[in-house]
Design an enzyme around this catalytic site. Sequence first.
Site, PDB file in Angstrom:
ATOM      1  N   GLU A  93       0.826  -1.195   0.000  1.00 44.90           N
ATOM      2  CA  GLU A  93       0.000   0.000   0.000  1.00 44.90           C
ATOM      3  C   GLU A  93       0.867   1.254   0.000  1.00 44.90           C
ATOM      4  O   GLU A  93       1.892   1.307   0.670  1.00 44.90           O
ATOM      5  CB  GLU A  93      -0.820  -0.036   1.291  1.00 44.90           C
ATOM      6  CG  GLU A  93      -2.196   0.502   1.153  1.00 44.90           C
ATOM      7  CD  GLU A  93      -2.983   0.196   2.422  1.00 44.90           C
ATOM      8  OE1 GLU A  93      -3.275  -0.980   2.686  1.00 44.90           O
ATOM      9  OE2 GLU A  93      -3.267   1.149   3.153  1.00 44.90           O
ATOM     10  N   CYS A 106       3.256   8.216   1.689  1.00 51.18           N
ATOM     11  CA  CYS A 106       3.601   7.237   2.726  1.00 51.18           C
ATOM     12  C   CYS A 106       3.931   5.929   2.021  1.00 51.18           C
ATOM     13  O   CYS A 106       3.085   5.365   1.323  1.00 51.18           O
ATOM     14  CB  CYS A 106       2.408   7.080   3.670  1.00 51.18           C
ATOM     15  SG  CYS A 106       2.668   5.843   4.945  1.00 51.18           S
ATOM     16  N   CYS A 113       4.959  -7.710   7.660  1.00 50.85           N
ATOM     17  CA  CYS A 113       5.891  -7.127   8.633  1.00 50.85           C
ATOM     18  C   CYS A 113       6.178  -8.157   9.714  1.00 50.85           C
ATOM     19  O   CYS A 113       5.285  -8.874  10.145  1.00 50.85           O
ATOM     20  CB  CYS A 113       5.259  -5.883   9.257  1.00 50.85           C
ATOM     21  SG  CYS A 113       6.363  -5.022  10.411  1.00 50.85           S
ATOM     22  N   CYS A 117       3.153  -5.773  15.887  1.00 48.83           N
ATOM     23  CA  CYS A 117       2.513  -4.902  16.885  1.00 48.83           C
ATOM     24  C   CYS A 117       1.050  -5.342  17.015  1.00 48.83           C
ATOM     25  O   CYS A 117       0.373  -5.564  15.999  1.00 48.83           O
ATOM     26  CB  CYS A 117       2.587  -3.439  16.448  1.00 48.83           C
ATOM     27  SG  CYS A 117       4.293  -2.845  16.301  1.00 48.83           S
ATOM     28  N   CYS A 120      -1.806  -3.583  14.953  1.00 48.86           N
ATOM     29  CA  CYS A 120      -1.507  -3.194  13.568  1.00 48.86           C
ATOM     30  C   CYS A 120      -1.947  -4.261  12.579  1.00 48.86           C
ATOM     31  O   CYS A 120      -1.755  -5.456  12.807  1.00 48.86           O
ATOM     32  CB  CYS A 120      -0.007  -2.945  13.437  1.00 48.86           C
ATOM     33  SG  CYS A 120       0.514  -2.498  11.764  1.00 48.86           S
ATOM     34  N   GLY A 162       5.473  -2.558   6.812  1.00 53.94           N
ATOM     35  CA  GLY A 162       6.819  -3.085   7.003  1.00 53.94           C
ATOM     36  C   GLY A 162       7.644  -2.281   7.995  1.00 53.94           C
ATOM     37  O   GLY A 162       7.285  -1.179   8.383  1.00 53.94           O
ATOM     38  N   GLU A 163       8.753  -2.900   8.412  1.00 51.92           N
ATOM     39  CA  GLU A 163       9.683  -2.243   9.324  1.00 51.92           C
ATOM     40  C   GLU A 163      10.915  -1.843   8.494  1.00 51.92           C
ATOM     41  O   GLU A 163      11.719  -2.714   8.109  1.00 51.92           O
ATOM     42  CB  GLU A 163      10.043  -3.200  10.471  1.00 51.92           C
ATOM     43  CG  GLU A 163      11.209  -2.775  11.326  1.00 51.92           C
ATOM     44  CD  GLU A 163      11.161  -1.320  11.818  1.00 51.92           C
ATOM     45  OE1 GLU A 163      10.102  -0.872  12.298  1.00 51.92           O
ATOM     46  OE2 GLU A 163      12.189  -0.631  11.697  1.00 51.92           O
ATOM     47  N   LEU A 218       7.214   4.309  19.949  1.00 51.50           N
ATOM     48  CA  LEU A 218       7.505   3.972  21.343  1.00 51.50           C
ATOM     49  C   LEU A 218       6.344   3.199  21.973  1.00 51.50           C
ATOM     50  O   LEU A 218       6.519   2.107  22.484  1.00 51.50           O
ATOM     51  CB  LEU A 218       7.807   5.279  22.100  1.00 51.50           C
ATOM     52  CG  LEU A 218       8.460   5.151  23.460  1.00 51.50           C
ATOM     53  CD1 LEU A 218       9.797   4.425  23.373  1.00 51.50           C
ATOM     54  CD2 LEU A 218       8.662   6.541  24.074  1.00 51.50           C
ATOM     55  N   HIS A 219       5.175   3.805  21.992  1.00 51.80           N
ATOM     56  CA  HIS A 219       3.911   3.171  22.407  1.00 51.80           C
ATOM     57  C   HIS A 219       3.809   2.814  23.886  1.00 51.80           C
ATOM     58  O   HIS A 219       2.720   2.441  24.347  1.00 51.80           O
ATOM     59  CB  HIS A 219       3.591   1.903  21.598  1.00 51.80           C
ATOM     60  CG  HIS A 219       3.636   2.086  20.117  1.00 51.80           C
ATOM     61  ND1 HIS A 219       3.258   3.250  19.486  1.00 51.80           N
ATOM     62  CD2 HIS A 219       4.031   1.240  19.122  1.00 51.80           C
ATOM     63  CE1 HIS A 219       3.418   3.110  18.181  1.00 51.80           C
ATOM     64  NE2 HIS A 219       3.889   1.916  17.935  1.00 51.80           N
ATOM     65  N   ASN A 293      -6.222   3.382  15.274  1.00 44.89           N
ATOM     66  CA  ASN A 293      -7.183   3.179  14.209  1.00 44.89           C
ATOM     67  C   ASN A 293      -7.698   1.746  14.358  1.00 44.89           C
ATOM     68  O   ASN A 293      -6.923   0.809  14.213  1.00 44.89           O
ATOM     69  CB  ASN A 293      -6.430   3.347  12.882  1.00 44.89           C
ATOM     70  CG  ASN A 293      -7.346   3.691  11.754  1.00 44.89           C
ATOM     71  OD1 ASN A 293      -8.115   4.637  11.847  1.00 44.89           O
ATOM     72  ND2 ASN A 293      -7.262   2.929  10.694  1.00 44.89           N
ATOM     73  N   CYS A 336      -2.152   1.901   7.681  1.00 43.53           N
ATOM     74  CA  CYS A 336      -1.427   0.708   8.091  1.00 43.53           C
ATOM     75  C   CYS A 336      -1.916  -0.610   7.501  1.00 43.53           C
ATOM     76  O   CYS A 336      -2.197  -1.567   8.202  1.00 43.53           O
ATOM     77  CB  CYS A 336      -1.443   0.603   9.610  1.00 43.53           C
ATOM     78  SG  CYS A 336      -1.071   2.161  10.379  1.00 43.53           S
TER      79      CYS A 336
HETATM   80  N1  SAH Z   1       7.263  -0.363  11.316  1.00 41.52           N
HETATM   81  C1  SAH Z   1       7.446   1.059  11.409  1.00 41.52           C
HETATM   82  C2  SAH Z   1       6.769   1.859  10.307  1.00 41.52           C
HETATM   83  C3  SAH Z   1       5.388   1.467   9.877  1.00 41.52           C
HETATM   84  S1  SAH Z   1       4.042   1.755  10.999  1.00 41.52           S
HETATM   85  C4  SAH Z   1       7.005   1.543  12.766  1.00 41.52           C
HETATM   86  O1  SAH Z   1       6.389   0.774  13.492  1.00 41.52           O
HETATM   87  O2  SAH Z   1       7.285   2.682  13.116  1.00 41.52           O
HETATM   88  C5  SAH Z   1       3.880   3.495  11.116  1.00 41.52           C
HETATM   89  C6  SAH Z   1       3.171   3.946  12.370  1.00 41.52           C
HETATM   90  O3  SAH Z   1       1.782   3.557  12.346  1.00 41.52           O
HETATM   91  C7  SAH Z   1       3.765   3.328  13.626  1.00 41.52           C
HETATM   92  O4  SAH Z   1       3.920   4.289  14.629  1.00 41.52           O
HETATM   93  C8  SAH Z   1       2.697   2.316  13.990  1.00 41.52           C
HETATM   94  O5  SAH Z   1       2.748   1.984  15.350  1.00 41.52           O
HETATM   95  C9  SAH Z   1       1.438   3.020  13.606  1.00 41.52           C
HETATM   96  N2  SAH Z   1       0.268   2.138  13.536  1.00 41.52           N
HETATM   97  C10 SAH Z   1       0.224   0.832  13.196  1.00 41.52           C
HETATM   98  N3  SAH Z   1      -1.026   0.345  13.301  1.00 41.52           N
HETATM   99  C11 SAH Z   1      -1.803   1.355  13.725  1.00 41.52           C
HETATM  100  C12 SAH Z   1      -3.183   1.488  14.018  1.00 41.52           C
HETATM  101  N4  SAH Z   1      -4.033   0.458  13.899  1.00 41.52           N
HETATM  102  N5  SAH Z   1      -3.617   2.684  14.442  1.00 41.52           N
HETATM  103  C13 SAH Z   1      -2.780   3.746  14.546  1.00 41.52           C
HETATM  104  N6  SAH Z   1      -1.468   3.688  14.281  1.00 41.52           N
HETATM  105  C14 SAH Z   1      -0.977   2.500  13.881  1.00 41.52           C
END
Ligand code: SAH
Length: 370
Positions: A93, A106, A113, A117, A120, A162-163, A218-219, A293, A336
């Site tokens: 995407e 983006c 990935c 997370c 995600c 992806g990371e 960070l989260h 989201n 995402c």
């Molecule tokens: N893997 C990398 C880049 C891709 S994700 C990373 O984690 O930073 C980009 C951002 O979107 C990250 O901060 C991720 O935590 C966030 N993200 C992923 N799923 C999400 C969701 N369902 N709602 C909001 N943010 C989300």
Amino acid sequence: MSTLPSLTDLPLDAFEPLAEELGEKRFAGKNLARWVFERRARDFLAMSDLSKRFRAALAERHVVRRTAIAADRSDPGGTRAFVLRLADGKTIETVLIPEEARRTVCVSTQVGCPVACVFCASGLDGLIRNLTAGEIIEQVMIVQDALPEGERVSNVVVMGIGEPTMNLTALTQALATWNDPRGLGIGARRITISTVGWPARIDRLTALHKEFGLAISLHAPRQELRERLIPNGGQVPLADLLAAAKRWFAQTGRRVTFEYVLIDGQNASLREAAELAALLAGFPCHVNLIPVNPVEGLPYRRPAPDVIEQFKLTLLRAGIDATVRHPRGDGIAAACGQLRLRVEAEQGAGELAPPAPLAPPASRPTTRPA
Ligand code: SAH
């Protein structure tokens, strides 16, 4: 489908040697790179200032690939999500986010990935494969092609599927090609890389000596909570992660952004806000609070608006710059990797389906703040 290598996968430094190898002057290689990246030509015949002999030799050995658009859907807010189908049928995407004069793309760096997370959509099936440098670079070119005359891609955020730091070699080549005036000429300050963050990988980016933006996902302000939310990456000791962020700042002079996805009942209480403030105290940085989201099939919801506001205020009172990212593209599930999953469900993965108008997104309950 052609199996010849694509010139979009070639590093900029390889164009002049390629010209020489084919019996041309070096500057012909420079012109070729301009045709491929700046002018975005697909057909060697159109490259009118290259000799006929050079063009014929190129056509025997190379193609200029452009990944196919499988779906293209716009949100009323102007966000536009593209599902791209790669040569092997896999999908990724790419999202265009227009905002005032900016046209931000983006981009994705992997199919799937490995980080997983919990909130995600991108990691639901794990990692399928890395993208090639060209597949990463082309995403920006595809969006540029889709923009109206006179509009230019101004910013790139590596925040798609992806990371990025797990595909560092291809990422580094893509960064160079986007940034270099011989490539797309997008300023380093307008390119941001988002990562879950491993110190050694951040150090590799620091060593590029470029003023790219760095965003660290960070989260959580506590180790055990971060590990729970980021199963394949949250183990990195927070102190080590912070130290790498500080080395980045010391080298580039650019403040790090910490992304913090706010999830109701998980990481959004005042306790976490205070812990986060303590963790980041004294470090010039920016905290981007992202109300989660909701993803179909996952139980995570956004906190209530006043909870989000209190979280932000706690950081601001501690002197930490914090903003809330307002949800965008919800209607097209742009965030995402969700649109990709929907398109795969509708069109089937693997087979190249013709671009078709998509049904409107299925409605689902959200806890989105008003
Ligand atoms: N893997 C990398 C880049 C891709 S994700 C990373 O984690 O930073 C980009 C951002 O979107 C990250 O901060 C991720 O935590 C966030 N993200 C992923 N799923 C999400 C969701 N369902 N709602 C909001 N943010 C989300």
